[in-house]
Scaffold this active site. Sequence first.
Site: not given
Ligand code: EPU
Length: 430
Positions: A22-23, A122, A127, A313, A410
């Site tokens: 998915k990701n 969420c 986030r 995850d 999802r």
């Molecule tokens: N963060 C910041 N600033 C930003 C972005 C992130 O401080 O601009 C922080 C977040 O709050 C968090 C950390 O950095 O504490 C990591 O967040 P990240 O941005 O890596 O998360 P994401 O990219 O929004 C993806 C996956 C998530 C998974 C996370 C961590 C996708 C579509 N989503 O989210 O997947 O938990 O990386 O590996 O790739 C899931 O599949 O259930 C899911 C939530």
Amino acid sequence: MERLCITGGQPLHGTLTTSGSKNAALPIMAASILADEPVRLEGVPRLTDVSTLADILRSLGMSVSRLENGDLDLASLDSIAVDSLPVRADYELVSRMRAGFCVLGPLLARRGRAVVSLPGGCAIGDRPVDLHLAALAALGAELKVEHGYVVARAKRLVGAELQLSGPRGPTVTGTANVLCAAVMARGESVLHGAAIEPEVVDLGGFLGAMGARIEGLGTPTIRVEGVEQLGGARYRIIPDRIEAATLLLAIAITGGRATVDGLVPQHIDAVLAALECTGCHIDTTPASVCLTGAQRPRAQDICAKPYPGIPTDIQAQWMAYLSLAQGRSTIRDEVFPGRFMHVAELKRLSARIETPVTSAGDGRVVVEGVKRLAGATVTATDLRASAALALAGLAADGETIVRDVYHLDRGYERLDAKLVKLGADIRRQP
Ligand code: EPU
């Protein structure tokens, strides 16, 4: 709202195949906005999140169609000049699924403008997207946030030194967004503190197949030499390591013996090592893992971290498993320290879990293993929490009802049907 009705106590046996990731699929679909020619993706899982992103892409003037063999075809409507293609991704769709925000970088790079809804919070916490925005601004985009939307504009992005890590480590979708922008920027960009998750490497592989020039994928420093134009590509998505790990924990929690194939075992090395520490026996081949569960798992301290650590995850599913362990386990989540909505629901199944008062907010809970869980009605609050509750139900005495199963759909391609194939007693009810 559909629910799962699970009668626990069946050890799982047999063989299952992992679906596509998915990701990896979501940012790759978004990146197809960059292509001047059609894109064909193989191995895109059938998930609600994939349908939601397909709707977002359609609203942006792309055609997205699923072929009979399961491949996904994506193309910009070539009857319309790039300048007049739509650039607005609405709140109604992006708020349903955060990965919708991944269209920002590709829109900006290819269409020079983007109006993308902020995704909002969420169930797993606040986030932010500050790292995405700061890096895009460093590439020369003019950005403002207006009425809940990021409004961005750039005639041509210009390569720069960029930072993709914050206090909680690298951002995964931030790296994806910025990589998609940098591949079409003028000159060289260096992404420091980039995410090294296999899904980001897969996105880089896809961009490379379209003609992007990228070095250092899978390391924290990615170098990109911008190109003027990207072509189409035919590309296969990697297997879903989170689904594979969820299935292995399902086998382990029932004390069964089964094989998960079609995966890349190295992508879940940390999970496999921790499963062995709890007493599971694991045999791997280059594309499969056979797991034999322990009679009763040993307690184990788990800390979710960025790759190559144990993924956040899979943290909830670990908690379900360790609630049946012999002894006390501590579970921490360094990526999303508040991702513990499942605790209250697991307690309804008689798990003994404490959130120490002193550590409130530091992402730590203590699980005192019990011999048996007891079936109950529980409510899923997010995707991975619902998987954890389903796993707990497989091992609990009597019947467990998991409500709000749409969360599960999802991100898992009919997880319940896959578990039934291994002998689980699960019925889906309207
Ligand atoms: N963060 C910041 N600033 C930003 C972005 C992130 O401080 O601009 C922080 C977040 O709050 C968090 C950390 O950095 O504490 C990591 O967040 P990240 O941005 O890596 O998360 P994401 O990219 O929004 C993806 C996956 C998530 C998974 C996370 C961590 C996708 C579509 N989503 O989210 O997947 O938990 O990386 O590996 O790739 C899931 O599949 O259930 C899911 C939530």
